[in-house]
Design a protein around this motif. Structure first.
Motif, PDB file in Angstrom:
ATOM      1  N   SER A  78       0.843  -1.189   0.000  1.00  0.00           N
ATOM      2  CA  SER A  78       0.000   0.000   0.000  1.00  0.00           C
ATOM      3  C   SER A  78       0.880   1.241   0.000  1.00  0.00           C
ATOM      4  CB  SER A  78      -0.880  -0.016   1.250  1.00  0.00           C
ATOM      5  OG  SER A  78      -1.459   1.236   1.472  1.00  0.00           O
ATOM      6  N   LYS A  79       0.394   2.308  -0.553  1.00  0.00           N
ATOM      7  CA  LYS A  79       1.160   3.554  -0.565  1.00  0.00           C
ATOM      8  C   LYS A  79       1.348   4.097   0.848  1.00  0.00           C
ATOM      9  CE  LYS A  79      -0.090   4.926  -5.197  1.00  0.00           C
ATOM     10  NZ  LYS A  79      -0.765   5.895  -6.042  1.00  0.00           N
ATOM     11  N   ARG A  80       0.423   3.746   1.730  1.00  0.00           N
ATOM     12  CA  ARG A  80       0.519   4.219   3.110  1.00  0.00           C
ATOM     13  C   ARG A  80       1.476   3.400   3.953  1.00  0.00           C
ATOM     14  NH1 ARG A  80      -5.300   4.527   5.457  1.00  0.00           N
ATOM     15  NH2 ARG A  80      -4.967   2.328   5.136  1.00  0.00           N
ATOM     16  N   TYR A  81       1.868   2.207   3.467  1.00  0.00           N
ATOM     17  CA  TYR A  81       2.753   1.338   4.243  1.00  0.00           C
ATOM     18  C   TYR A  81       4.147   1.950   4.332  1.00  0.00           C
ATOM     19  CZ  TYR A  81       5.697  -2.522   5.578  1.00  0.00           C
ATOM     20  OH  TYR A  81       6.624  -3.306   6.215  1.00  0.00           O
ATOM     21  N   LYS A  82       4.634   2.092   5.553  1.00  0.00           N
ATOM     22  CA  LYS A  82       5.965   2.641   5.766  1.00  0.00           C
ATOM     23  C   LYS A  82       6.770   1.655   6.598  1.00  0.00           C
ATOM     24  CE  LYS A  82       4.489   7.385   5.531  1.00  0.00           C
ATOM     25  NZ  LYS A  82       4.157   8.579   6.242  1.00  0.00           N
ATOM     26  N   PRO A  83       7.820   1.076   6.020  1.00  0.00           N
ATOM     27  CA  PRO A  83       8.658   0.147   6.784  1.00  0.00           C
ATOM     28  C   PRO A  83       9.255   0.835   8.011  1.00  0.00           C
ATOM     29  CG  PRO A  83       9.191   0.049   4.450  1.00  0.00           C
ATOM     30  CD  PRO A  83       8.250   1.205   4.637  1.00  0.00           C
ATOM     31  N   GLY A  84       9.339   0.088   9.108  1.00  0.00           N
ATOM     32  CA  GLY A  84       9.932   0.626  10.326  1.00  0.00           C
ATOM     33  C   GLY A  84       8.939   1.210  11.311  1.00  0.00           C
ATOM     34  N   LYS A  85       7.648   1.230  10.958  1.00  0.00           N
ATOM     35  CA  LYS A  85       6.649   1.794  11.879  1.00  0.00           C
ATOM     36  C   LYS A  85       6.538   0.983  13.170  1.00  0.00           C
ATOM     37  CE  LYS A  85       2.717   3.980  10.503  1.00  0.00           C
ATOM     38  NZ  LYS A  85       1.418   4.088   9.822  1.00  0.00           N
TER      39      LYS A  85
END
Length: 144
Positions: A62-69
């Motif tokens: 997903s575009k909202r997925y951010k690794p490291g959250k």
């Protein structure tokens, strides 16, 4: 469903100390015990953050997925009764429990990074807690 940790640090005499703290009804003493609990739990936080799975973004992400959250969501909470190291929130990182405990239906194997961090830092936690509680006892209960 909340699961309890397989790894805990037991402190002998803690219940008696908590009972005496409640009996004295001193806000300063209560805050000092809370600070000691938090200091002991803070030892685990860097290890948990560094070993938390970082994930990676791929074409299907997903575009909202951010690794490291997940690693950034590791927090320490403390009270006069104890302290806890938690990861994830329902709003920002709802998948934290699935990562930590696994999700067989989705073929997600458990990655118990919080438990491993606690196991690795157990001796350091005990030393920190003993040092902090001794300081609280000297300051508030012995009158020095």
């Amino acid at each position: 469903m909340a699961r309890t940790s397989a790894y805990t640090v037991r402190v002998t005499g803690l219940r008696e100390l908590q009972k005496n703290v409640r009996r004295l009804r001193s806000r300063d003493l209560n805050n000092s015990v809370r600070a000691a609990n938090k200091a002991a739990a803070e030892v685990v936080k860097p290890e948990a953050e560094s070993t938390a799975p970082k994930g990676r973004r791929d074409a299907k992400s997903s575009k909202r997925y951010k690794p490291g959250k997940l690693a950034k969501s590791v927090k320490v909470t403390a009270s006069a009764k104890g302290a806890a190291v938690k990861a994830g929130t329902a709003a920002r990182v709802p998948y934290a429990a699935a990562i930590h405990f696994g999700y067989p239906r989705r073929h997600i194997r458990p990655n118990r990074f919080l438990y491993r961090a606690l196991a690795r830092k157990g001796a350091e936690i005990s030393e920190t807690y003993e040092r902090e509680i001794s300081a609280v006892v000297r300051q508030h209960l012995e009158g020095d």
